[in-house]
Write a protein that holds these residues in place. Structure first.
Motif, PDB file in Angstrom:
ATOM      1  N   VAL A  69       0.874  -0.990   0.020  1.00  0.00           N
ATOM      2  CA  VAL A  69      -0.023  -0.107  -0.046  1.00  0.00           C
ATOM      3  C   VAL A  69       0.852   1.329   0.008  1.00  0.00           C
ATOM      4  CG1 VAL A  69      -1.692   1.223   1.333  1.00  0.00           C
ATOM      5  CG2 VAL A  69      -2.034  -1.330   1.371  1.00  0.00           C
ATOM      6  N   PHE A  83      -7.334  -1.992   4.732  1.00  0.00           N
ATOM      7  CA  PHE A  83      -6.378  -2.003   3.502  1.00  0.00           C
ATOM      8  C   PHE A  83      -6.216  -3.824   3.453  1.00  0.00           C
ATOM      9  CE2 PHE A  83      -5.053   2.304   4.159  1.00  0.00           C
ATOM     10  CZ  PHE A  83      -5.312   2.612   2.599  1.00  0.00           C
ATOM     11  N   ASN A  85      -4.007  -6.728   0.904  1.00  0.00           N
ATOM     12  CA  ASN A  85      -2.850  -7.038  -0.163  1.00  0.00           C
ATOM     13  C   ASN A  85      -2.775  -8.497  -0.572  1.00  0.00           C
ATOM     14  OD1 ASN A  85      -1.652  -8.746   1.985  1.00  0.00           O
ATOM     15  ND2 ASN A  85       0.112  -7.064   2.165  1.00  0.00           N
ATOM     16  N   THR A 104      -1.587  -1.351  -3.963  1.00  0.00           N
ATOM     17  CA  THR A 104      -2.663  -0.406  -3.779  1.00  0.00           C
ATOM     18  C   THR A 104      -2.385   0.990  -3.620  1.00  0.00           C
ATOM     19  OG1 THR A 104      -4.310  -1.787  -2.719  1.00  0.00           O
ATOM     20  CG2 THR A 104      -4.690   0.398  -2.366  1.00  0.00           C
ATOM     21  N   CYS A 120      -7.203  -4.899  -2.506  1.00  0.00           N
ATOM     22  CA  CYS A 120      -6.061  -4.726  -3.074  1.00  0.00           C
ATOM     23  C   CYS A 120      -6.057  -4.710  -4.572  1.00  0.00           C
ATOM     24  CB  CYS A 120      -4.856  -5.963  -2.548  1.00  0.00           C
ATOM     25  SG  CYS A 120      -5.308  -7.551  -2.887  1.00  0.00           S
ATOM     26  N   THR A 122      -5.989  -1.792  -6.468  1.00  0.00           N
ATOM     27  CA  THR A 122      -6.972  -0.674  -6.808  1.00  0.00           C
ATOM     28  C   THR A 122      -6.247   0.437  -6.622  1.00  0.00           C
ATOM     29  OG1 THR A 122      -7.984  -0.390  -4.760  1.00  0.00           O
ATOM     30  CG2 THR A 122      -8.916  -1.803  -6.332  1.00  0.00           C
ATOM     31  N   THR A 123      -6.537   1.646  -7.320  1.00  0.00           N
ATOM     32  CA  THR A 123      -5.998   2.974  -7.166  1.00  0.00           C
ATOM     33  C   THR A 123      -7.280   3.950  -6.810  1.00  0.00           C
ATOM     34  OG1 THR A 123      -4.351   2.695  -8.790  1.00  0.00           O
ATOM     35  CG2 THR A 123      -4.870   5.001  -8.394  1.00  0.00           C
TER      36      THR A 123
END
Length: 189
Positions: A69, A83, A85, A104, A120, A122-123
């Motif tokens: 992240v 979050f 991962n 991320t 995880c 993603t933006t």
């Protein structure tokens, strides 16, 4: 020391902490993490190894920022948001960073509400606003307001934090104007 880390918290070897940053009770920063200037990490925050956190980032209580992240400058992480991962975790078949956690990216100025979950890979676009309890499964456009589980876009948020008129893409509060861009909105020149 130009930063503050509460005596109940741990900072492992190889960690970089920027000037003016505060790390509060029962937090743990793993090796080789980088934390920028003027950040505030609340109680019981975990920062995984090799994580990069920009400057002026606010991470509220009970948030884990796992390896993979990245938080850019001015990001807000609300209490107990999550979050991930690993897209398909198995206790019997653990993965390592060498096997590839899905990255991320939370771009500058984005805000993530309390108890939201960010899957995880993603933006989250710049200045996006993720509502409390939302579940983010896909990339989020810049300035988008996302809510629900799974999250859907419900409007646009100005940089100043006010909801914008969806038709004019302008903010009544600060009078900024925006135009549609490739990945969301951008400030009108």
């Amino acid at each position: 020391m130009s930063y503050f880390i509460h005596e109940s918290s741990y900072k492992d070897e190889g960690v970089t902490v920027g000037e003016g940053t505060k790390v509060w009770h029962f937090s743990h920063i793993m090796p080789n993490a980088i934390i920028g200037e003027n950040c505030n990490l609340g109680q019981n925050v975990f920062v995984g190894k090799n994580v990069t956190i920009g400057s002026n980032v606010k991470i509220q209580n009970n948030v884990s920022v796992y390896e993979g992240v990245t938080l850019e400058d001015d990001v807000f992480c609300g209490p107990s948001m999550v979050f991930t991962n690993d897209m398909n975790p198995r206790a019997a078949f653990p993965k390592s960073s060498e096997e590839g956690y899905l990255p991320t990216l939370v771009q500058r100025g984005a805000s993530i509400g309390a108890n939201a979950t960010v899957i995880c890979g993603t933006t989250l676009g710049a200045w996006a606003f993720i509502a409390a309890g939302a579940v983010i499964r896909y990339d989020v456009p810049a300035y988008a307001i996302m809510a629900g589980a799974p999250a859907k876009q419900i409007g646009w948020m100005c940089r100043c934090g006010e909801k914008m008129d969806d038709n004019t893409l302008s903010c009544e509060s600060c009078h900024r104007k925006y135009v549609k861009a490739n990945k969301g909105l951008q400030l009108k020149e």
